[in-house]
Design an enzyme around this catalytic site. Structure first.
Site, PDB file in Angstrom:
ATOM      1  N   HIS A   1     -65.287  -4.287  41.376  1.00  0.00           N
ATOM      2  CA  HIS A   1     -64.006  -3.609  41.562  1.00  0.00           C
ATOM      3  C   HIS A   1     -62.910  -4.351  40.794  1.00  0.00           C
ATOM      4  CE1 HIS A   1     -65.694  -2.074  45.595  1.00  0.00           C
ATOM      5  NE2 HIS A   1     -65.459  -1.002  44.873  1.00  0.00           N
TER       6      HIS A   1
ATOM      7  N   CYS B   1     -61.330  -7.001  50.712  1.00  0.00           N
ATOM      8  CA  CYS B   1     -62.109  -5.828  51.150  1.00  0.00           C
ATOM      9  C   CYS B   1     -62.154  -5.701  52.663  1.00  0.00           C
ATOM     10  CB  CYS B   1     -63.554  -5.926  50.684  1.00  0.00           C
ATOM     11  SG  CYS B   1     -63.802  -6.746  49.157  1.00  0.00           S
TER      12      CYS B   1
END
Ligand code: CIR
Length: 254
Positions: A162, A249
């Protein structure tokens, strides 16, 4: 400043989460729970009210709540994860968030996007095009953001999972940066804290009200961030690293 955070207790199915880091071994569930509690305490110590959601066994990766929603000061946007096994996580978080926001938006097929690919810098949102986030997803998000007076732009990813795996914005024009992003002209306007490859995991850290949470065990990154004047809080998230998950996250902060 942030005042709230949402986290989800990991379920026992956590050990079946997606990963490209099998060489690190399987996560130890009890240790993951202990680390999750310490993570919550770290957020609380920064002044956040933390809403802890119950574990959701059906979705092994559901503790990585950051990926399923983007919360801006004006709206909540539900994503559509590129990882099919994670799509159902959206519904699980939607039921919790829907009532808290007047403006709720969503990404539709064929768009895919995981919010670990979205980095907010004031009123602008950088969106990584990755294996999980496609151009349709990015364009939909940018369209929604524009409606609320924000802007967005895309960044091509080559190596990392990501965007925020290799980048973190620490406010005040300060970017923690690693690997493929270091020489990207898109980020040349920022002041950089360069993270060496051997500490790349620490490039995913989070600014919370003038504190910076970083993973335990990365002394070079720690020293560099301390020298900027921020209060650094180390949190051990070794069991989440085994699933390619970083500090950011594990929470939605708003
Ligand atoms: C996944 O592969 O989807 C999870 N095992 C890890 C998600 C990490 N999320 C993030 O970087 N925002």
């Amino acid at each position: 400043m942030f005042s709230k955070a949402i986290v989800r207790t990991p379920g026992k199915s956590l050990i079946d989460g997606l990963t490209d880091s099998k060489h690190l071994g399987s996560p130890d569930y009890q240790k993951a729970i202990t680390q999750h509690k310490a993570y919550i305490m770290a957020l609380q110590s920064c002044g956040l009210e933390v809403h802890v959601l119950e574990s959701c066994e059906d979705y092994p990766d559901s503790t990585f709540v950051e990926d399923v929603a983007l919360i801006t000061p004006k709206c909540a946007i539900f994503t559509r994860p590129g990882a099919e096994s994670r799509r159902g996580e959206v519904e699980q978080i939607e039921t919790v968030l829907r009532d808290q926001f007047d403006n709720v938006e969503r990404v539709e097929a064929p768009g895919t996007i995981e919010a670990g690919d979205i980095m907010m810098v004031d009123n602008h949102y950088y969106i990584g095009l990755s294996d999980r986030t496609n151009i349709q997803g990015a364009e939909q998000i940018i369209g929604i953001l524009n409606k609320y007076g924000y802007t967005g732009s895309t960044v091509n990813l080559k190596e990392v999972l990501h965007l925020k795996t290799g980048l973190s914005y620490l406010e005040n024009n300060l970017l923690v940066i690693c690997g493929e992003f270091k020489n990207d002209p898109i980020f040349s306007r920022f002041d950089h804290i360069d993270i060496p490859e051997e500490e790349s995991y620490a490039a995913n850290c989070i600014w919370v009200n003038d504190n910076v949470l970083i993973p335990t065990g990365y002394p070079l990154a720690k020293g560099k961030i301390i020298s900027t004047g921020y209060n650094v809080i180390e949190v051990d998230v070794s069991e989440y690293k085994k699933l390619d998950g970083g500090l950011s996250c594990l929470s939605l902060r708003y």
